[in-house]
Design an enzyme around this catalytic site. Structure first.
Site, short mmCIF file in Angstrom:
data_model
loop_
_atom_site.label_atom_id
_atom_site.label_comp_id
_atom_site.label_asym_id
_atom_site.label_seq_id
_atom_site.Cartn_x
_atom_site.Cartn_y
_atom_site.Cartn_z
N LYS A 158 -10.79 -1.10 9.96
CA LYS A 158 -10.86 -2.32 9.14
C LYS A 158 -11.22 -3.55 9.98
O LYS A 158 -11.35 -4.64 9.47
CB LYS A 158 -9.53 -2.53 8.41
CG LYS A 158 -9.32 -1.43 7.37
CD LYS A 158 -8.24 -1.72 6.38
CE LYS A 158 -8.17 -0.56 5.40
NZ LYS A 158 -6.88 -0.48 4.73
N HIS A 212 0.87 -1.17 0.00
CA HIS A 212 0.00 0.00 0.00
C HIS A 212 0.91 1.22 0.00
O HIS A 212 2.00 1.18 0.57
CB HIS A 212 -0.83 -0.06 1.30
CG HIS A 212 -1.95 0.93 1.39
ND1 HIS A 212 -1.75 2.25 1.65
CD2 HIS A 212 -3.29 0.76 1.26
CE1 HIS A 212 -2.93 2.87 1.69
NE2 HIS A 212 -3.88 1.98 1.46
N GLN A 247 -4.55 -5.28 6.71
CA GLN A 247 -5.46 -6.11 5.94
C GLN A 247 -5.53 -7.54 6.49
O GLN A 247 -6.39 -8.32 6.10
CB GLN A 247 -4.96 -6.13 4.49
CG GLN A 247 -6.00 -6.36 3.45
CD GLN A 247 -7.10 -5.32 3.47
OE1 GLN A 247 -8.25 -5.66 3.62
NE2 GLN A 247 -6.76 -4.04 3.37
N CYS A 251 -4.57 2.12 -3.92
CA CYS A 251 -3.38 2.66 -3.25
C CYS A 251 -2.19 1.73 -3.41
O CYS A 251 -1.36 1.62 -2.49
CB CYS A 251 -3.63 2.94 -1.77
SG CYS A 251 -4.90 4.15 -1.46
N ASP A 297 2.91 -4.48 8.10
CA ASP A 297 1.66 -3.74 7.99
C ASP A 297 0.52 -4.77 8.06
O ASP A 297 0.28 -5.50 7.10
CB ASP A 297 1.67 -2.96 6.67
CG ASP A 297 0.30 -2.40 6.28
OD1 ASP A 297 -0.67 -2.63 7.03
OD2 ASP A 297 0.22 -1.75 5.24
C1 LIG Z 1 -5.95 0.28 4.56
C2 LIG Z 1 -4.53 -0.07 4.49
C3 LIG Z 1 -3.54 0.84 4.85
C4 LIG Z 1 -3.83 2.25 5.27
O1 LIG Z 1 -4.60 2.31 6.39
P1 LIG Z 1 -5.20 3.71 6.91
O2 LIG Z 1 -6.25 3.29 7.87
O3 LIG Z 1 -5.74 4.42 5.70
O4 LIG Z 1 -4.08 4.46 7.54
C5 LIG Z 1 -2.24 0.42 4.80
N1 LIG Z 1 -1.91 -0.83 4.41
C6 LIG Z 1 -2.85 -1.72 4.06
C7 LIG Z 1 -2.42 -3.09 3.66
C8 LIG Z 1 -4.17 -1.38 4.08
O5 LIG Z 1 -5.11 -2.27 3.72
#
Ligand SMILES: *Cc1c(COP(=O)(O)O)cnc(C)c1O
Length: 410
Positions: free
Chosen positions: A230, A127, A207, A368, A204
């Site tokens: 999320k 992302h 997801q 993104c 990260d």
């Molecule tokens: C949604 C997402 C982000 C960004 O998250 P925010 O809540 O917009 O800061 C970063 N990495 C992944 C894999 C995502 O799905």
């Protein structure tokens, strides 16, 4: 729809989400944009209403009852997150505004530790929020960014990853699950190999968190980030897990109230963890609701969620592939319930727009993650991302509506 094979009572679960009763353009809402943001159950909405109705106050500073109640609930949420991710200490959980904020906090924290010649490794399927902060860090420090490539199935090429690692590698960052493709990355192997050359690892988890539980101690990961919105929580709240040793070494990200120990015009000393990284009045209600959202998901159970979503993914994949000219991007065996696709000769945006007219919410575009789209040489995809509250009937509606959209467009 009542009982799925996995044992989840989908009818009862759907009753927890008031928004699922909405109609869009006169049709029942079919919400399949869960990878962008999840919906919020009554159990979490009630916590938000209760906070503002009964004990809204600023935390940590007040001697009065409301402030004490708010502080207790907010710190209680931190402990829920600590337990959920099995962090050693509650203060290894830093509240942020979301994954983007969490990653920027770490990128800023590494400025003093890097110099010319140092290398950072990023995966090809990140992302933008796990790319851009590191590019900014490289600009500030003279370190360089190297890319772990991916293959046509949307999997990382691990041989290349291992050959890129060397004694100059200082940091590796990668998503646990790709938001654009759904691929679950082999983070255990990545963390282990990176540590062998002395590099730190940020995962990260934005997801992954809606679908599985990461044990940060078992993983031995240095940093893990998630977003509240999320995992059925509100927007504007997120988490950074960091190992205590790193959090102690890193400088604060923002200056202000709450993050100090003592302030004079000559010198300021910083507060201890976690407050050093939580300047200013935080999203108190958001933090408390974030904790309630984690409770809600644990109440359903991640094993049941994973089993049900796997059923849904298999069913949806099979049904979608029956549509002529439809190609799925991201075909790893190890993936979550995200399906990115295009239909031959039709722009993803056009499909998304027609689906909306029929009540079906999907994402279209680059999600993104432009480098992934460049890899496949496409402008974007249509992405249907399923949650445990989606039903097989909704998969059928999606397929039917895509077929109608294709007819209208070709
Ligand atoms: C949604 C997402 C982000 C960004 O998250 P925010 O809540 O917009 O800061 C970063 N990495 C992944 C894999 C995502 O799905």
């Amino acid at each position: 729809m009542a009982e799925a094979k996995s044992g989840l009572n989908i009818t009862a679960i759907r009753d927890d989400f008031p928004i699922l009763k909405r109609e869009i353009h006169g049709r029942p809402l079919v919400y399949l944009d869960n990878a962008a943001t999840s919906q919020t159950p009554t159990q979490v909405i009630d916590v938000i209403v209760d906070y503002y109705s009964r004990y809204n106050a600023n935390i940590h500073r007040g001697v009065h009852t409301l402030s004490q109640e708010a502080t207790e609930a907010y710190e209680g949420a931190r402990i829920k997150l600590q337990e959920h991710f099995n962090a050693r200490k509650p203060y290894e959980i830093i509240f942020t505004s979301g994954t983007t904020h969490s990653i920027n906090l770490v990128a800023n924290g590494f400025v003093p530790f890097l110099e010319q010649g140092d290398e950072l490794l990023v995966s090809a399927m990140e992302h933008h929020s796990n790319i851009v902060p590191w590019q900014m860090l490289c600009e500030k420090t003279g370190a360089s960014l190297k890319v772990i490539p991916m293959n046509a199935d949307g999997e990382l090429v691990m041989e290349t990853f291992h050959s890129l690692l060397n004694e100059n590698t200082k940091l590796v960052f990668c998503n646990h699950v790709s938001n654009a493709l759904g691929t679950v990355n082999p983070i255990e192997e990545i963390i282990h190999a990176a540590h062998a050359v002395g590099a730190a690892v940020l995962i990260d988890g934005a997801q992954a968190a809606p679908h599985m539980v990461a044990d940060v101690q078992a993983l031995d990961v240095d940093f893990y980030t998630i977003s509240g919105h999320k995992v059925c929580g509100p927007t504007g709240i997120g988490m950074l897990y960091g190992k205590e040793e790193w959090l102690n070494k890193m400088p604060p990200y923002q200056g202000g109230g709450e993050m100090i120990s003592e302030v004079t015009f000559e010198k300021t000393t910083y507060a201890g963890l976690p407050h050093k990284f939580e300047a200013g009045t935080p999203n108190i209600c958001g933090g408390i609701a974030f904790g309630a959202a984690i409770d809600y998901l644990n109440g359903i159970g991640f094993d049941a969620i994973a089993a049900y979503e796997k059923e849904l993914l298999e069913y949806a994949t099979e049904r979608l592939l029956s549509i002529e000219g439809l190609k799925i991007y991201g075909t790893s065996k190890n993936k979550t319930s995200v399906i990115s696709f295009n239909v031959k000769g039709i722009h993803p945006y056009d499909i998304g727009t027609l689906l909306d007219k029929m009540g079906v919410a999907v994402r279209t575009g680059h999600h993104c993650a432009q480098p992934i789209m460049d890899f496949y040489q496409i402008p974007g995809t249509v992405r249907a991302s399923f949650s445990f509250y989606n039903s097989r009937e909704e998969v059928d509606i999606l397929v039917e509506c895509i077929q109608r959209a294709v007819q209208m467009l070709s």
